[in-house]
Each structure stands twice: as C-alpha cells, then as structure tokens.
Design an enzyme around this catalytic site. Sequence first.
Site, PDB file in Angstrom:
ATOM      1  N   CYS A 254       0.978  -1.105  -0.045  1.00  0.00           N
ATOM      2  CA  CYS A 254      -0.211  -0.359  -0.053  1.00  0.00           C
ATOM      3  C   CYS A 254       0.613   1.160   0.290  1.00  0.00           C
ATOM      4  O   CYS A 254       1.833   1.369   0.880  1.00  0.00           O
ATOM      5  CB  CYS A 254      -0.624   0.151   1.144  1.00  0.00           C
ATOM      6  SG  CYS A 254      -2.020   1.632   0.706  1.00  0.00           S
TER       7      CYS A 254
ATOM      8  N   ARG B 230     -16.643  -7.876  -8.058  1.00  0.00           N
ATOM      9  CA  ARG B 230     -15.281  -6.731  -8.515  1.00  0.00           C
ATOM     10  C   ARG B 230     -14.148  -6.382  -9.373  1.00  0.00           C
ATOM     11  O   ARG B 230     -13.515  -7.369  -8.271  1.00  0.00           O
ATOM     12  CB  ARG B 230     -15.458  -5.526  -8.063  1.00  0.00           C
ATOM     13  CG  ARG B 230     -17.215  -5.333  -7.016  1.00  0.00           C
ATOM     14  CD  ARG B 230     -17.184  -4.244  -6.485  1.00  0.00           C
ATOM     15  NE  ARG B 230     -18.262  -4.610  -5.478  1.00  0.00           N
ATOM     16  CZ  ARG B 230     -19.331  -3.844  -5.656  1.00  0.00           C
ATOM     17  NH1 ARG B 230     -19.646  -3.704  -7.219  1.00  0.00           N
ATOM     18  NH2 ARG B 230     -20.576  -4.238  -5.136  1.00  0.00           N
TER      19      ARG B 230
HETATM   20  N1  SAM Z   1      -7.319   1.415   5.515  1.00  0.00           N
HETATM   21  C1  SAM Z   1      -8.046   0.544   4.850  1.00  0.00           C
HETATM   22  C2  SAM Z   1      -8.107  -0.822   4.520  1.00  0.00           C
HETATM   23  O1  SAM Z   1      -7.193  -1.220   4.406  1.00  0.00           O
HETATM   24  O2  SAM Z   1      -8.895  -1.848   5.174  1.00  0.00           O
HETATM   25  C3  SAM Z   1      -8.934   1.120   3.065  1.00  0.00           C
HETATM   26  C4  SAM Z   1      -8.254   1.312   2.550  1.00  0.00           C
HETATM   27  S1  SAM Z   1      -7.334   0.395   1.512  1.00  0.00           S
HETATM   28  C5  SAM Z   1      -6.623   1.327   0.058  1.00  0.00           C
HETATM   29  C6  SAM Z   1      -8.255  -0.716   0.414  1.00  0.00           C
HETATM   30  C7  SAM Z   1      -8.117  -1.999  -0.440  1.00  0.00           C
HETATM   31  O3  SAM Z   1      -6.671  -1.196  -1.000  1.00  0.00           O
HETATM   32  C8  SAM Z   1      -6.694  -2.978   0.725  1.00  0.00           C
HETATM   33  O4  SAM Z   1      -7.315  -4.146   1.507  1.00  0.00           O
HETATM   34  C9  SAM Z   1      -6.259  -2.962  -0.780  1.00  0.00           C
HETATM   35  O5  SAM Z   1      -6.510  -4.642  -1.035  1.00  0.00           O
HETATM   36  C10 SAM Z   1      -6.766  -2.890  -2.220  1.00  0.00           C
HETATM   37  N2  SAM Z   1      -4.998  -2.269  -1.952  1.00  0.00           N
HETATM   38  C11 SAM Z   1      -4.281  -1.320  -1.602  1.00  0.00           C
HETATM   39  N3  SAM Z   1      -2.897  -1.094  -2.283  1.00  0.00           N
HETATM   40  C12 SAM Z   1      -2.877  -1.384  -3.703  1.00  0.00           C
HETATM   41  C13 SAM Z   1      -2.210  -1.940  -4.724  1.00  0.00           C
HETATM   42  N4  SAM Z   1      -1.359  -1.332  -4.406  1.00  0.00           N
HETATM   43  N5  SAM Z   1      -2.817  -2.565  -5.437  1.00  0.00           N
HETATM   44  C14 SAM Z   1      -3.880  -3.726  -5.549  1.00  0.00           C
HETATM   45  N6  SAM Z   1      -4.878  -3.412  -4.298  1.00  0.00           N
HETATM   46  C15 SAM Z   1      -4.212  -2.082  -3.544  1.00  0.00           C
HETATM   47 FE1  SF4 Z   2      -3.623   1.923   5.847  1.00  0.00          FE
HETATM   48 FE2  SF4 Z   2      -5.591  -0.046   3.996  1.00  0.00          FE
HETATM   49 FE3  SF4 Z   2      -3.261   0.919   3.147  1.00  0.00          FE
HETATM   50 FE4  SF4 Z   2      -3.263  -0.973   5.445  1.00  0.00          FE
HETATM   51  S1  SF4 Z   2      -3.970  -1.073   2.807  1.00  0.00           S
HETATM   52  S2  SF4 Z   2      -1.105   1.040   5.039  1.00  0.00           S
HETATM   53  S3  SF4 Z   2      -4.973  -0.651   6.218  1.00  0.00           S
HETATM   54  S4  SF4 Z   2      -4.604   2.199   3.880  1.00  0.00           S
END
Ligand code: SAM
Ligand code: SF4
Length: 328
Positions: A65, A267
């Site tokens: 992330c 999705r």
């Molecule tokens: N912080 C919250 C959480 O982790 O539940 C919500 C936001 S988080 C960005 C939502 C989702 O985005 C994550 O669980 C992950 O599955 C997806 N995600 C984040 N970064 C990603 C990436 N680089 N490639 C694919 N999916 C990603």
């Molecule tokens: Fe934070 Fe959600 Fe990103 Fe994990 S996926 S670092 S909990 S924003």
Amino acid sequence: MTATDGAIRRDWDLSEIVALHELPLLELVGRANEVHRQHHDPNQVQKASLLSIKTGGCPENCAYCPQSAHHREVDLTRDRLMDPARVLALASNAKSAGAERFCMGAAWREVRDGKEFDAVLEMVAGVRALGMEACVTLGMLKPHQAERLAAAGLTAYNHNLDTSPEFYDKIISTRTYGDRLETIDTVREAGIEVCCGGIIGMGETVEDRASMLQVLARFEPHPESVPINALVPVAGTPLADRAVIDPLELVRMVATARLVMPASTVRLSAGRADLNREAQILCLVAGANSIFYGDTLLTTPNADRGQDEELLAAIDRPDCRGKVSTAA
Ligand code: SAM
Ligand code: SF4
Ligand code: DTB
C-alpha cells in the site's frame, strides 16, 4: 470432478478450489460463465466510483500500500479528511457519468469517534440521498460505529482479507487476520452488506489464492461483494519490484471466485489499467460483474473513463464494432 452446479455452498475443500482454479482455461471460464448466468444478468456490469477521502499517513504497514506511513520512499501527498460538500459534489459528478455506487476510502487503521467520523456519516447520508449505493472502507470498526454507519444508510463496508491466512504475515504485521475477521463480523452484525476480497500478484501461491477464497466462502452469508485486485506495484513500497501478473491469472481468479460464491458481485478492481480490452471482457465472461469507473482508484491510475465508455459500449452495442481503441 468437483461439481459446479451453481448451488450456494460454504463447505468448499481447499483441494476442490485449487482443482477448479487449475482447470483448463476454457473449461474454467465456460463453467464460471454458466454459473454466472444462473445468478446474474450477463449483460449487467455495475459501475462503481472510488474516492480517497483521506489520503496517506496510515499507521499500518501493508506491504502493497502506497498510503502506509512506513513506506517513506513513496511519492504521495498526504491529505486530511475531505470536506463533505466536496465529496458530495464529486459523488454527484460520478452519478452523472453513470456510476451507481460510490465508494469512499480513508487511510485509517481504525475509526475514531469524533468530528471526522461525523463528517463521514454526513458523506454516507449524502451519497444515499443522491440515490446511489454508498460503500466506505475506513479500517477497523467497533459495533457502535457500525451501527451509526448503518443508521446513516450505508450500503456496504469494504474490508479485504487481502490474502490467505497462511501468507498474511508476509504482507502485514501491524494487525492480524483475526482482527480483519472481527471487523467483518461487526459489519455483518450491524446489518451492513460486506464487501470483502483480496489481491493477487504479491508472491502468493495458487493454494494461497484458493485458501483466501475458502475463507470468504465460509462466511454466512457469502460477502455480497468480492473485489478481486491485481497488485499495482508502487515505487517505494516493499512490493515495488513485483512483476505485473499475467492477465490470465486474473481471469482464473475471477472465474474461481464466481464458482465458489455464485451469487456475489465480483468486482474487477485494481490492476484493470494493465488489461487490454479483450482481457477485461474475458474477466466479465468469467463472472466479474462490476468495475471501478473513473480515472483514479484511490491513489493510482485506473483505466481511463473514455476507454471504459468505449469498452461498455462495445459490449452493449453492435454498432460500436470496429470503432474502439484498444486500452493498454
Ligand atoms: N485502510 C483501509 C483498509 O485497509 O481496509 C481502507 C483502504 S485500503 C487502501 C483498501 C484496499 O485497497 C486494501 O485492502 C487492498 O486490498 C487494496 N489495495 C491497496 N493498495 C493496493 C495496491 N497497490 N494494489 C492493489 N490493491 C491495493
Ligand atoms: Fe492503511 Fe489500508 Fe493502506 Fe493498509 S491498506 S496501509 S490499512 S490504507
Ligand atoms: C478494493 O478492493 N480495491 C479498491 C477498493 N477496494 C477500496 C482500492 C484499490 C486501491 C489500489 C491502490 C490505490 O489506488 O491506492
């Protein structure tokens, strides 16, 4: 051979799911399409729009992330929580562009009571008042917070398992799989729909992918919504150097998700920008029935709206044949 008769089951064996995933591709896609058609209108693709309402600076260390504060090398501008009026203006634009669902993501570890949560409740109520489905993803949640979201009219809460229980600690160490499951339970208890899926392409095995689907399929009821993401490798994150997966891996994962959770909305989520038009259509044939629509996901680029309009028109209208530019 494992039965794929479209019945809703919660008792899938890992070996059955792996066997489905590893079927010859055309057999797998054919079966998934058959089950898809039993439970869904094959011509309907729901358009959901995504917005990052609070960007970056997250205390969790999810390796994929870009929003994690642990990954200091990522080029990302942090942003505090957006103003509800601005969010609702963007939701209204998304609706005019054809989106039926509006999903709002905050880079929080968990929800805290106070002004910011009150603002999110206002956003949820406002999106519902526009006549759209509202989904939020805010991290961990306590029962009274889930109840307030339900009272504000929230349609669904997104909280992904991301991967298998076995592979999880290679990706995240600041929270446990059990924490994830507990939040999902809390959401379900409050009567909110569950949106829960994961990511492929992080170095996990086929067994890990199947194991995640097995956990999801054990939920009672199945999650209404299952996002399947392909990793978007972002510079500065620990997974930056992972190769983008072969699109057919995504087709297999979508098809297998469709077979083990026949009635859920699957999705086709992150990673779609790397698929050409035909690979996206193959995912839709294999059982995906929703896409994120709009030029950005949360922080990374999505397939652009113009190309998506062409894609959806090409599916819908024979007169668009031959007039479509190919994405990616
Ligand atoms: N912080 C919250 C959480 O982790 O539940 C919500 C936001 S988080 C960005 C939502 C989702 O985005 C994550 O669980 C992950 O599955 C997806 N995600 C984040 N970064 C990603 C990436 N680089 N490639 C694919 N999916 C990603
Ligand atoms: Fe934070 Fe959600 Fe990103 Fe994990 S996926 S670092 S909990 S924003
Ligand atoms: C989900 O499973 N995928 C969406 C949505 N739920 C919130 C998010 C994808 C994020 C991809 C990386 C980014 O743009 O920051």
